[in-house]
Design an enzyme around this catalytic site. Structure first.
Site, PDB file in Angstrom:
ATOM      1  N   CYS A 156       1.133  -1.172   0.219  1.00  0.00           N
ATOM      2  CA  CYS A 156      -0.114  -0.116  -0.013  1.00  0.00           C
ATOM      3  C   CYS A 156       0.989   1.297  -0.313  1.00  0.00           C
ATOM      4  O   CYS A 156       0.362   2.998  -0.390  1.00  0.00           O
ATOM      5  CB  CYS A 156      -0.756  -0.006   0.556  1.00  0.00           C
ATOM      6  SG  CYS A 156      -2.090  -1.052   1.067  1.00  0.00           S
TER       7      CYS A 156
HETATM    8  N1  COA Z   1     -21.019  -9.248   7.842  1.00  0.00           N
HETATM    9  C1  COA Z   1     -21.808  -8.471   8.487  1.00  0.00           C
HETATM   10  N2  COA Z   1     -20.744  -8.912   9.888  1.00  0.00           N
HETATM   11  C2  COA Z   1     -18.874  -9.160   8.918  1.00  0.00           C
HETATM   12  C3  COA Z   1     -18.587  -9.214   8.312  1.00  0.00           C
HETATM   13  C4  COA Z   1     -19.593  -8.787   7.263  1.00  0.00           C
HETATM   14  N3  COA Z   1     -18.751  -9.321   5.796  1.00  0.00           N
HETATM   15  N4  COA Z   1     -17.456  -9.793   8.223  1.00  0.00           N
HETATM   16  C5  COA Z   1     -16.735  -9.916   9.422  1.00  0.00           C
HETATM   17  N5  COA Z   1     -18.074  -9.372  10.005  1.00  0.00           N
HETATM   18  C6  COA Z   1     -18.721  -9.163  11.889  1.00  0.00           C
HETATM   19  C7  COA Z   1     -17.497 -10.506  12.563  1.00  0.00           C
HETATM   20  O1  COA Z   1     -17.684 -11.831  12.054  1.00  0.00           O
HETATM   21  C8  COA Z   1     -16.941 -10.056  13.313  1.00  0.00           C
HETATM   22  O2  COA Z   1     -18.539 -10.912  14.385  1.00  0.00           O
HETATM   23  P1  COA Z   1     -18.665 -10.632  16.058  1.00  0.00           P
HETATM   24  O3  COA Z   1     -17.568  -9.986  16.642  1.00  0.00           O
HETATM   25  O4  COA Z   1     -19.436 -11.080  15.903  1.00  0.00           O
HETATM   26  O5  COA Z   1     -17.079 -11.851  15.596  1.00  0.00           O
HETATM   27  C9  COA Z   1     -17.742  -8.716  13.318  1.00  0.00           C
HETATM   28  O6  COA Z   1     -18.354  -8.175  12.398  1.00  0.00           O
HETATM   29  C10 COA Z   1     -16.556  -7.817  14.035  1.00  0.00           C
HETATM   30  O7  COA Z   1     -15.031  -7.668  12.632  1.00  0.00           O
HETATM   31  P2  COA Z   1     -13.722  -7.262  12.332  1.00  0.00           P
HETATM   32  O8  COA Z   1     -13.190  -8.167  11.472  1.00  0.00           O
HETATM   33  O9  COA Z   1     -12.734  -7.752  14.045  1.00  0.00           O
HETATM   34  O10 COA Z   1     -14.703  -5.939  11.918  1.00  0.00           O
HETATM   35  P3  COA Z   1     -13.533  -4.509  11.470  1.00  0.00           P
HETATM   36  O11 COA Z   1     -14.425  -4.057  12.519  1.00  0.00           O
HETATM   37  O12 COA Z   1     -12.399  -4.420  12.461  1.00  0.00           O
HETATM   38  O13 COA Z   1     -13.844  -4.045  10.525  1.00  0.00           O
HETATM   39  C11 COA Z   1     -12.210  -4.434   8.748  1.00  0.00           C
HETATM   40  C12 COA Z   1     -13.062  -5.181   9.360  1.00  0.00           C
HETATM   41  C13 COA Z   1     -11.347  -5.108   7.175  1.00  0.00           C
HETATM   42  C14 COA Z   1     -12.663  -3.109   8.179  1.00  0.00           C
HETATM   43  C15 COA Z   1     -10.646  -3.474  10.164  1.00  0.00           C
HETATM   44  O14 COA Z   1     -10.632  -4.432  10.101  1.00  0.00           O
HETATM   45  C16 COA Z   1      -9.736  -2.478   8.907  1.00  0.00           C
HETATM   46  O15 COA Z   1     -10.036  -1.862   7.877  1.00  0.00           O
HETATM   47  N6  COA Z   1      -8.704  -2.265   9.192  1.00  0.00           N
HETATM   48  C17 COA Z   1      -7.601  -2.789   8.770  1.00  0.00           C
HETATM   49  C18 COA Z   1      -7.440  -2.774   7.614  1.00  0.00           C
HETATM   50  C19 COA Z   1      -6.253  -2.067   7.135  1.00  0.00           C
HETATM   51  O16 COA Z   1      -6.125  -0.409   7.085  1.00  0.00           O
HETATM   52  N7  COA Z   1      -5.965  -2.215   6.283  1.00  0.00           N
HETATM   53  C20 COA Z   1      -4.881  -2.638   4.625  1.00  0.00           C
HETATM   54  C21 COA Z   1      -5.135  -3.171   4.156  1.00  0.00           C
HETATM   55  S1  COA Z   1      -3.929  -2.552   2.533  1.00  0.00           S
END
Ligand code: COA
Length: 374
Positions: A156
């Site tokens: 990235c």
């Molecule tokens: N639809 C519905 N629910 C979902 C889901 C989806 N597509 N994906 C995950 N969930 C649920 C999970 O099951 C979890 O449920 P639980 O708490 O009951 O176990 C909950 O949502 C939280 O999941 P989580 O993965 O912890 O979500 P989050 O709020 O952290 O968001 C991202 C996910 C990926 C958007 C976020 O973590 C993020 O953007 N992180 C940084 C990413 C980044 O900068 N990466 C660099 C890449 S270049």
């Protein structure tokens, strides 16, 4: 020593769009099929059912509303769940070169110069569609450019690391006019069948034109200072590479051959790293946060950007001070901060300063302090 300046920027946006609702409908259809096919194993407790995704979760967790892709038919087909990008004949331009050239032409038009005047091209992206020859060298040929070109990858942060490399070469005199081009085909390294991340990426290409400031003919952004940093982490990883072949010579369909992340850990570890990086960079460059008119941040997650914006400025950013484009493009890896810069910088006036900052796998973080002139 010569002073480098950004004199043009360009964005190539694919014509196909996938909304969250379309994406979720395809994912849920895939989940239903998979669960039906594995009903016995699920009932016996030997397999876990795939849960449905939802548009509400996607917007709440990321701020993403839609994404552009090179091919939506494959991605939205529950039997396929990846883009259809047919292999091209060797005589034809590669996909990355074609989209990169479109972004380069837009940047060249803005700077008012011809491709033949370019003597350095860096193709800075998260993935390259072949090992060699470099995509950058192909772009060089397609643009009729001279000098030299090479590919680089810092995930990235590729574009900001590329800007630092090009700016340093212009300062030192080994290059005169450079293009840093970032064609990102994120749809091809995203696992669209993984509910935790199926919504996060989109496709795009960006380019920035960097020249000696004294040769700029129009308004420009002087590159006042750049700063790059890396620190190893497995929390964002893709194991695909040339050692991928199995002993029998087959290619494996393994989850770790696509993008994987531990999103929560990334949040926790990258946010303090980026905030400290920007604070140190500003201090070293003698620029106060209050001098920054705009932040063009990496576009992965809205909450992340809101946090960084507040931390850097010491207050809630005013509307327009920290523009997000991820609602329309999703995460486009290294291209994200450059799309934000290209689409939200024309209104800046002489003497106003801003900061481009990208961060991601590596971990890596790159920041560029620019000042509008002219
Ligand atoms: N639809 C519905 N629910 C979902 C889901 C989806 N597509 N994906 C995950 N969930 C649920 C999970 O099951 C979890 O449920 P639980 O708490 O009951 O176990 C909950 O949502 C939280 O999941 P989580 O993965 O912890 O979500 P989050 O709020 O952290 O968001 C991202 C996910 C990926 C958007 C976020 O973590 C993020 O953007 N992180 C940084 C990413 C980044 O900068 N990466 C660099 C890449 S270049």
């Amino acid at each position: 020593m010569h002073q480098p300046a950004i004199t043009g920027s360009g964005v190539f946006t694919p014509s196909e769009v996938i909304t969250n609702d379309e994406l979720v409908a395809a994912f849920n259809a895939y989940a239903d099929r998979w669960n039906a096919e594995h009903a016995e194993a699920i009932a016996a407790g030997a397999a876990e059912a795939v849960a449905h995704s939802s548009s509400e979760f996607i917007v709440a967790a990321s701020g993403i509303e839609r994404r552009y892709v090179l091919d939506k038919t494959g991605v939205l087909d529950p039997e396929v769940m990846h883009p259809w990008l047919p292999e091209r004949a060797m005589e034809d331009p590669s996909v990355m070169a074609e989209m990169g050239v479109a972004a380069c032409r837009a940047a060249l038009d803005m700077g008012g110069i011809d491709g033949a005047e370019i003597d350095l091209i860096l193709c800075a992206a998260s993935n390259h569609e072949r090992a060699y020859p470099a995509i950058a060298v192909e772009i060089q040929q397609l643009l009729g450019a001279g000098g030299f070109a090479f590919d680089m990858n810092v995930a990235c942060s590729s574009a900001t690391f590329g800007i630092q490399a090009a700016a340093d070469m212009i300062r030192a005199g080994s290059a005169r006019k450079a293009l840093v081009v970032s064609p990102e085909i994120c749809s091809a390294h995203l696992e669209w069948r993984d509910r935790d991340c199926h919504f996060i990426f989109g496709d795009v290409a960006t380019a920035v034109l960097i020249e000696r400031e004294e040769e700029a003919t129009g308004p420009r952004f002087t590159i006042r200072s750049t700063r790059c940093a890396t620190q190893f982490s497995n929390n964002i990883r893709n194991n695909n590479g040339f050692l991928r072949r199995t002993r029998k010579g087959h290619m494996e369909d393994r989850r770790d051959m696509q993008f994987m992340q531990n999103g929560r850990k990334v949040f926790k570890e990258v946010l303090p790293m980026v905030s400290a990086h920007i604070a140190d960079h500003l201090a070293e460059a003698g620029v106060a946060a209050s001098d920054l008119k705009r932040l063009w941040l990496h576009q992965a997650n809205k909450t992340m950007n809101d946090y960084i914006g507040k931390k850097v400025l010491g207050r809630e950013p005013e509307p327009g001070e920290q523009p997000n484009i991820l609602q329309d493009y999703a995460n486009t890896s290294s291209a994200g901060s450059i799309i934000a810069f290209a689409q939200h910088s024309a209104d800046m006036t002489d003497g106003q300063m801003g900061l481009i900052c990208s961060f991601g796998a590596g971990y890596s973080v790159g920041s560029v302090i620019v000042e509008r002139r002219g």
